[in-house]
Motif scaffolding. Structure first.
Motif, PDB file in Angstrom:
ATOM      1  N   ILE A   1      34.456  37.537  48.882  1.00 54.26           N
ATOM      2  CA  ILE A   1      33.130  36.920  49.086  1.00 54.26           C
ATOM      3  C   ILE A   1      32.331  37.703  50.115  1.00 54.26           C
ATOM      4  O   ILE A   1      32.863  38.141  51.137  1.00 54.26           O
ATOM      5  CB  ILE A   1      33.290  35.458  49.581  1.00 54.26           C
TER       6      ILE A   1
ATOM      7  N   THR B   1      40.268  36.266  42.783  1.00 49.99           N
ATOM      8  CA  THR B   1      38.879  36.637  43.078  1.00 49.99           C
ATOM      9  C   THR B   1      37.940  36.274  41.931  1.00 49.99           C
ATOM     10  O   THR B   1      38.243  36.529  40.766  1.00 49.99           O
ATOM     11  CB  THR B   1      38.798  38.153  43.365  1.00 49.99           C
TER      12      THR B   1
ATOM     13  N   PRO C   1      36.692  28.553  47.178  1.00 46.95           N
ATOM     14  CA  PRO C   1      37.207  29.855  46.751  1.00 46.95           C
ATOM     15  C   PRO C   1      38.731  29.869  46.751  1.00 46.95           C
ATOM     16  O   PRO C   1      39.365  29.089  47.458  1.00 46.95           O
ATOM     17  CB  PRO C   1      36.666  30.823  47.797  1.00 46.95           C
TER      18      PRO C   1
END
Ligand code: ASP
Length: 633
Positions: free
Chosen positions: A625, A220, A216
């Motif tokens: 997340i 986003t 990640p």
């Protein structure tokens, strides 16, 4: 089912010895460390010299005799009883627990006759200590003693890896690994003008191939991916004019729990412009020879070669272990229609094949043969076959008298013909498979199992100290994806989508892709694939056609590569050596984990640090997340 072969590899014993390490403590007159010598260095010609050595306290024998060990060897320390101050020295040392780190100053003396130790390199001498400094006391009870590491479970070794690394075995493995990689670097860089280039580990998702680890990031909803190999980058480096690239590359594959795979592993990765397959073979053979450990029997080059078809037909695998025979033989002509139901079929693709385990019935009992039959069944079901497997036939005297459930259905004349045509003898064991689908892989599997089983019984099937290299070539470019999707014609790359079709077969890519052979080659060592590579596609139109029309991949994620191919890309090719596997074979280690300093378990856990670990909610939020409830492990 069977104990791994490599466990009994004679080199495993060598691996447990120290390698002949020469680490000098000085450059010119300047001492690099606090010590004047390493423990292993001291010999009778040092007698009388003043020395300073450091190491771990290993044994105490009587109050005044100790063994000090460093990373290179061990030496005996004596505290002279009558000298002034000796009492304090003895007290310091006896108060310290084993594995405490100690500095000893003193002088070297010859050990008295009868007290010399032939087992120790430094066994002729000892150090008479003048002073002893406890640099760092070790805690009283280490979770496991160094001497016990061979007895404890692998999980314990992994949890306390920093202690396990002190063992002779791990020292030998990591030092051998380092020696080999240094030599490879020297060969590639100094002798052949290769450029070492580091490529990114934060990359983007690539279509097809192995499952990648997503990473990640603060944008986003967007993720990097850890590269499964530097494949795209090395090809782009050829477009960029690097001409000869190499890298000791860390690769990542999220392949789930697979024994003896690591989620991160190392490749010796290289690529060259205008290279031919012959050029790659020559380069790799010479590099292996140049970096070959002195302690091992040197292999001869050139390595033998075998086509993929021959490997599959004779050995039932694309990475044959050529240290032993027991090849697959096609006996359809003799056995088809010979009475037993399993030998009946009118299908043109029906085959009956067998392997003959010479003399095996002298060592294998009925229960062992049943085990092999069970292995055959397991393999068949793995291959998606509803039924299938192998049937064992024991040849009794005379050899045409069979012991098997199918014996009564096969006529004596057929048995005799078969025995004669194969040169079989009393005591042999046939393992027979019949079917319309590919039965080679079943026989290939039981061939290896039978060899291990016979070796368990003390039969010498393979020369365990030999290194049998083999190039496997002429692979198909594409393979049917799996049983279900074959009917829809779905295919996947046998190697990866960047492999070029065989010269002269390019047109077949458009008409019958499954018939095309690829310019792909694998290097196999003792039945393990240790390297793979190919000559690449360098034309954008062909690459795009294969991605979009054959592999049905979205080529947009590879637009940078396709554009690069149109920007003056030289023809090129390369290869990558799976370095962990290669070193484990050189060290005679059964597992690649034993040649990796900090390995992970089969499930991808680091037992020492506890990785992977959870993140706090606010940390997760940073990446947008959410962990699904009930999915946490
Ligand atoms: N990148 C390939 C692999 O990891 C090796 C190669 O084709 O050079 O298998």
């Amino acid at each position: 089912m069977f104990r791994s072969l490599i466990q009994r590899h004679p080199l495993a014993a060598v691996a447990r010895k120290y390698c002949n390490v020469r680490a000098s403590s000085t450059i010119g007159n300047i001492s690099l460390t606090e010590r004047s010598h390493n423990c292993h260095e001291l010999r009778s010609h040092h007698v009388g010299e003043k020395v300073t050595i450091c190491g771990w306290l290993q044994h105490r024998r009587f109050d005044f005799m100790f063994t000090l060990r460093d990373s290179f060897g061990a030496i005996q320390i004596i505290i002279p009883k009558e000298e002034q101050g000796s009492k304090e020295l003895v007290e310091t040392l006896t108060a310290a627990y084993q594995e405490s780190v100690v500095k000893v100053k003193g002088h070297v003396q010859l050990r008295p006759n009868g007290l010399k130790n032939k087992e120790m390199g430094t066994g002729d001498v000892e150090i008479v200590a003048d002073s002893v400094e406890l640099l760092n006391p070790c805690k009283e009870q280490l979770p496991v003693q160094l001497s016990d590491f061979n007895k404890v479970s692998e999980a314990v070794r992994m949890q306390f890896r920093y202690i396990d690394l002190r063992s002779k075995r791990m020292q030998r493995n990591l030092r051998l690994r380092s020696d080999v990689v240094m030599k490879m670097r020297e060969f590639l860089w100094k002798q052949h003008g290769f450029v070492e280039v580091e490529t990114p580990t934060l990359f983007r998702k690539t279509p097809g191939g192995a499952q990648e680890f997503p990473v990640p990031c603060k944008q986003t909803g967007k993720f990097y991916s850890l590269p499964q190999s530097p494949q795209q980058f090395k090809q782009l480096l050829m477009v960029g004019g690097i001409d000869r690239y190499f890298q000791i590359a860390r690769c990542y594959r999220d392949e789930g729990s697979r024994p003896d795979r690591q989620p991160e592993f190392t490749q010796v990765d290289l690529e060259m412009s205008f290279i031919t397959k012959e050029g790659i073979y020559q380069l790799i053979e010479e590099m292996i020879l140049f970096s070959w450990p002195e302690s091992l029997p040197t292999p001869t080059i050139p390595f033998p070669r075998m086509t993929y078809d021959d490997a599959m037909n004779q050995y039932g695998v694309d990475k044959p272990d050529t240290r032993f025979d027991m090849k697959i033989q096609d006996v359809t002509d003799i056995l088809q229609g010979s009475g037993a139901a399993i030998f009946q079929s009118s299908s043109p693709s029906f085959r009956i094949k067998l392997i003959n385990c010479k003399g095996a019935t002298n060592h294998l009992k009925k229960k062992h043969i049943e085990l092999l039959e069970e292995e055959g069944r397991k393999k068949a079901s793995q291959l998606g076959m509803e039924k299938g497997g192998v049937i064992g036939v024991r040849l009794e005297a005379p050899p045409a008298s069979w012991k098997s459930p199918i014996a009564k259905y096969v006529g004596d004349d057929v048995k005799e013909r078969l025995v004669k045509s194969l040169g079989a003898e009393t005591g042999d064991l046939f393992l027979i498979a019949a079917g319309e689908q590919d039965i080679n892989q079943i026989l290939g599997h039981v061939r290896l199992q039978a060899a291990s089983l016979l070796e368990e019984k003390g039969v010498s099937v393979r020369d365990l100290s030999s290194f049998n290299f083999l190039w496997v070539e002429d692979f198909p470019l594409f393979l049917p994806k799996d049983e279900e999707s074959t009917s829809q014609g779905d295919v996947e790359s046998a190697h990866h989508p960047f492999t070029a079709p065989m010269k002269g077969e390019e047109e077949l890519v458009y008409s019958s892709p499954l018939k095309v052979k690829g310019q792909h080659y694998d290097l196999v060592l003792n039945g393990m694939e240790i390297a793979g590579g190919s000559i690449r596609i360098h034309r954008a139109d062909l690459q795009r056609y294969i991605l979009e029309n054959i592999l049905k991949e979205d080529s947009s994620s590879l637009s940078h590569l396709l554009e690069a191919l149109e920007s003056g890309c030289p023809p090129h090719g390369g290869i990558a050596i799976g370095f962990d596997r290669y070193i484990s074979l050189l060290c005679g280690e059964p597992s690649i984990r034993d040649v990796i300093a900090f390995p992970k378990t089969v499930d991808g856990n680091d037992l020492m640090s506890g990785a992977p670990s959870t993140l706090l909610n606010e940390e997760l939020e940073r990446y947008g997340i959410q962990v699904a409830q009930g999915k946490e492990s």
